[in-house]
Scaffold this motif. Structure first.
Motif, PDB file in Angstrom:
ATOM      1  N   HIS A 184       0.072  -1.012  -3.800  1.00 56.13           N
ATOM      2  CA  HIS A 184      -1.080  -0.143  -4.059  1.00 56.13           C
ATOM      3  C   HIS A 184      -1.345   0.784  -2.892  1.00 56.13           C
ATOM      4  O   HIS A 184      -1.107   0.437  -1.742  1.00 56.13           O
ATOM      5  CB  HIS A 184      -2.341  -0.984  -4.295  1.00 56.13           C
ATOM      6  N   MET A 196      -8.146   2.470  -5.490  1.00 54.04           N
ATOM      7  CA  MET A 196      -6.753   2.075  -5.294  1.00 54.04           C
ATOM      8  C   MET A 196      -5.979   2.248  -6.584  1.00 54.04           C
ATOM      9  O   MET A 196      -6.522   2.157  -7.677  1.00 54.04           O
ATOM     10  CB  MET A 196      -6.664   0.644  -4.798  1.00 54.04           C
ATOM     11  N   HIS A 248      -1.486  -1.581   0.370  1.00 58.08           N
ATOM     12  CA  HIS A 248      -1.528  -3.041   0.336  1.00 58.08           C
ATOM     13  C   HIS A 248      -0.737  -3.543  -0.865  1.00 58.08           C
ATOM     14  O   HIS A 248      -0.302  -2.747  -1.700  1.00 58.08           O
ATOM     15  CB  HIS A 248      -2.977  -3.539   0.276  1.00 58.08           C
ATOM     16  N   MET A 291      -0.737  -6.152  -4.214  1.00 61.77           N
ATOM     17  CA  MET A 291      -1.589  -6.935  -5.098  1.00 61.77           C
ATOM     18  C   MET A 291      -0.709  -7.965  -5.808  1.00 61.77           C
ATOM     19  O   MET A 291       0.329  -7.622  -6.365  1.00 61.77           O
ATOM     20  CB  MET A 291      -2.260  -6.034  -6.148  1.00 61.77           C
TER      21      MET A 291
END
Ligand SMILES: [Cu+2]
Length: 150
Positions: free
Chosen positions: A71, A82, A105, A107
């Motif tokens: 993301h 996001m 990041h 997920m």
């Protein structure tokens, strides 16, 4: 003097024990950690491209997770949102890309194993034109809404 040395060696030892890293001739991957909330999670790490070509991280897989997405965070009308990165992410030659809170990041959706804090999750990084890389994410925290009756 001796005490200082012992103290330094303990700090250094615990530091290196925590910062497990994974290296190939093309990249260095380190500082991998994640938070789990029920069956989902969010993960962070750093990847340094030490090759002379750009590296494309196209995806991540784990036998204990249904789906892992990359993301990115974008600003839309002054609100941070996001969204999944489609088609993978490029790490330019010489560049270090940091996946961190409020930035890029990972997920994790559908974690099907009961993890505890301090354990490691095995994850495979998938690249375009490069071999897969097996890494481990340290579980930093686990939140669960399950009520256990003992
Ligand atoms: Cu996300």
């Amino acid at each position: 003097m001796r005490q200082i040395l012992i103290c330094l060696s303990i700090i250094f030892f615990s530091f290196s024990a925590f910062t497990h890293k994974f290296e190939t001739s093309n990249m260095v991957v380190e500082h991998l950690w994640m938070k789990i909330s029920n069956t989902n999670g969010v993960g962070y790490f750093e990847i340094k491209n030490i090759s002379s070509d750009d590296i494309y991280l196209t995806g991540l897989v784990s036998k204990d997770v249904k789906k892992i997405e990359i993301h990115e965070v974008i600003m839309e009308d002054d609100i941070a949102k996001m969204r999944p990165v489609v088609g993978g992410i490029r790490i330019k030659t010489g560049e270090t890309m940091e996946f961190k809170p409020m930035g890029n990041h990972l997920m994790f959706f559908g974690i099907n194993k009961d993890y505890e804090e301090g354990q490691m999750m095995e994850v495979t990084l998938v690249f375009k034109s490069l071999e897969n890389l097996d890494v481990r994410f340290k579980i930093d925290s686990v939140k669960s809404s399950h009520k256990h009756d003992h």
